[in-house]
Design a protein around this motif. Sequence first.
Motif, mmCIF file in Angstrom:
data_model
loop_
_atom_site.group_PDB
_atom_site.id
_atom_site.type_symbol
_atom_site.label_atom_id
_atom_site.label_comp_id
_atom_site.label_asym_id
_atom_site.label_seq_id
_atom_site.Cartn_x
_atom_site.Cartn_y
_atom_site.Cartn_z
ATOM 1 N N GLU A 103 0.819 -1.216 0.000
ATOM 2 C CA GLU A 103 0.000 0.000 0.000
ATOM 3 C C GLU A 103 0.854 1.269 0.000
ATOM 4 N N MET A 104 2.151 1.138 0.256
ATOM 5 C CA MET A 104 3.038 2.300 0.322
ATOM 6 C C MET A 104 3.456 2.736 -1.084
ATOM 7 N N GLU A 105 3.446 4.079 -1.301
ATOM 8 C CA GLU A 105 3.783 4.608 -2.615
ATOM 9 C C GLU A 105 4.259 6.050 -2.472
ATOM 10 N N ALA A 106 5.282 6.399 -3.249
ATOM 11 C CA ALA A 106 5.755 7.787 -3.311
ATOM 12 C C ALA A 106 6.361 8.011 -4.691
ATOM 13 N N TRP A 107 6.691 9.286 -4.965
ATOM 14 C CA TRP A 107 7.201 9.638 -6.286
ATOM 15 C C TRP A 107 8.442 10.509 -6.178
ATOM 16 N N ILE A 108 9.431 10.221 -7.043
ATOM 17 C CA ILE A 108 10.596 11.080 -7.211
ATOM 18 C C ILE A 108 10.506 11.707 -8.598
ATOM 19 N N VAL A 109 10.665 13.034 -8.676
ATOM 20 C CA VAL A 109 10.622 13.760 -9.950
ATOM 21 C C VAL A 109 11.990 14.404 -10.157
ATOM 22 N N VAL A 110 12.702 13.985 -11.203
ATOM 23 C CA VAL A 110 14.087 14.421 -11.424
ATOM 24 C C VAL A 110 14.110 15.562 -12.445
ATOM 25 N N LEU A 111 14.615 16.720 -12.024
ATOM 26 C CA LEU A 111 14.561 17.938 -12.825
ATOM 27 C C LEU A 111 15.960 18.432 -13.204
ATOM 28 N N GLN A 112 16.009 19.350 -14.172
ATOM 29 C CA GLN A 112 17.278 19.850 -14.695
ATOM 30 C C GLN A 112 17.857 20.974 -13.838
ATOM 31 N N ASN A 113 17.009 21.690 -13.120
ATOM 32 C CA ASN A 113 17.470 22.890 -12.429
ATOM 33 C C ASN A 113 16.717 23.070 -11.105
ATOM 34 N N PRO A 114 17.179 24.000 -10.270
ATOM 35 C CA PRO A 114 16.560 24.170 -8.942
ATOM 36 C C PRO A 114 15.339 25.083 -8.921
ATOM 37 N N TYR A 115 14.843 25.501 -10.089
ATOM 38 C CA TYR A 115 13.711 26.428 -10.123
ATOM 39 C C TYR A 115 12.403 25.652 -10.183
ATOM 40 N N PHE A 116 12.011 25.148 -9.021
ATOM 41 C CA PHE A 116 10.776 24.370 -8.915
ATOM 42 C C PHE A 116 10.131 24.618 -7.564
ATOM 43 N N PHE A 117 8.868 24.173 -7.461
ATOM 44 C CA PHE A 117 8.114 24.348 -6.218
ATOM 45 C C PHE A 117 7.095 23.218 -6.134
ATOM 46 N N LYS A 118 6.936 22.657 -4.933
ATOM 47 C CA LYS A 118 5.909 21.633 -4.696
ATOM 48 C C LYS A 118 4.794 22.256 -3.873
ATOM 49 N N THR A 119 3.573 22.154 -4.391
ATOM 50 C CA THR A 119 2.450 22.843 -3.760
ATOM 51 C C THR A 119 1.908 22.129 -2.528
ATOM 52 N N ASP A 120 1.235 22.921 -1.688
ATOM 53 C CA ASP A 120 0.423 22.395 -0.597
ATOM 54 C C ASP A 120 -1.021 22.278 -1.098
ATOM 55 N N LYS A 121 -1.944 22.044 -0.195
ATOM 56 C CA LYS A 121 -3.350 21.837 -0.569
ATOM 57 C C LYS A 121 -3.940 23.012 -1.345
ATOM 58 N N ASP A 122 -3.492 24.243 -1.022
ATOM 59 C CA ASP A 122 -4.077 25.423 -1.667
ATOM 60 C C ASP A 122 -3.590 25.643 -3.095
ATOM 61 N N GLY A 123 -2.541 24.932 -3.512
ATOM 62 C CA GLY A 123 -2.047 25.028 -4.877
ATOM 63 C C GLY A 123 -1.213 26.254 -5.184
ATOM 64 N N VAL A 124 -0.958 27.092 -4.189
ATOM 65 C CA VAL A 124 -0.187 28.321 -4.402
ATOM 66 C C VAL A 124 1.302 27.982 -4.514
ATOM 67 N N PHE A 125 1.987 28.629 -5.470
ATOM 68 C CA PHE A 125 3.424 28.387 -5.612
ATOM 69 C C PHE A 125 4.182 29.689 -5.807
ATOM 70 N N THR A 126 5.453 29.674 -5.421
ATOM 71 C CA THR A 126 6.373 30.797 -5.606
ATOM 72 C C THR A 126 7.748 30.237 -5.937
ATOM 73 N N ILE A 127 8.297 30.636 -7.066
ATOM 74 C CA ILE A 127 9.663 30.250 -7.448
ATOM 75 C C ILE A 127 10.474 31.531 -7.509
ATOM 76 N N GLU A 128 11.440 31.676 -6.604
ATOM 77 C CA GLU A 128 12.168 32.934 -6.456
ATOM 78 C C GLU A 128 13.534 32.903 -7.128
ATOM 79 N N ASN A 129 14.084 34.101 -7.346
ATOM 80 C CA ASN A 129 15.446 34.283 -7.866
ATOM 81 C C ASN A 129 15.687 33.570 -9.195
ATOM 82 N N VAL A 130 14.689 33.635 -10.074
ATOM 83 C CA VAL A 130 14.815 33.023 -11.400
ATOM 84 C C VAL A 130 15.516 34.016 -12.326
#
Length: 196
Positions: free
Chosen positions: A132-159
């Motif tokens: 029943e255990m499950e999780a996900w790894i998402v491998v990206l090219q750069n550090p400009y990303f954000f993972k949302t909370d329940k409200d879906g709001v995101f902020t990516i700074e210093n781009v």
Amino acid sequence: MKARSLFLVVLMLCYPLTSMAGTIKGKVTAKGARDASDVVVFIDEVADGFKPPKEHAKMDQKNLTFIPHVLPIIQGTIVDYLNSDDVLHNVFTPDKCAEKFNLGTWPKGETRSYTFKERGCVSVMLCNVHPEMEAWIVVLQNPYFFKTDKDGVFTIENVPAGKYTLRVWHKKLKGEPQEIEVPETGDITVDFVIKK
């Protein structure tokens, strides 16, 4: 007077460096999901290469749950898997982009690790002791990303200022990428709607 002049020169040299980065803000609306949590918003590609962090990323196994449920990382990052439960746990993935690794089974307090080498890899983490255990790894090219909370709001700074493709990832829902231009200073607002 000399000290003041030197300060002004240093300020002039530093100012362009600090003023050439903007912030991406927005909100993800998830249609067909309980909420908008665990959505990864990310810039697809940035010209400069990025080295993985020296500090390892962490994924815990606690109360028969992977924590966090979704972990975005930069290509080349080492992820440490800790067992915090009083039972044996295992970590494996069937995904080829993560070499279909199986780290074996280990007791409470021990950690095993894996280096994610392939950019763009989205890999499910499973435990063969607790299906029943499950999780996900998402491998990206750069550090400009954000993972949302329940409200879906995101902020990516210093781009860095420039034109980019901004994308979203969710384990079940999909959203269209958006072409954006990040200003040298200030914010740009981008909203996403994701659905089945």
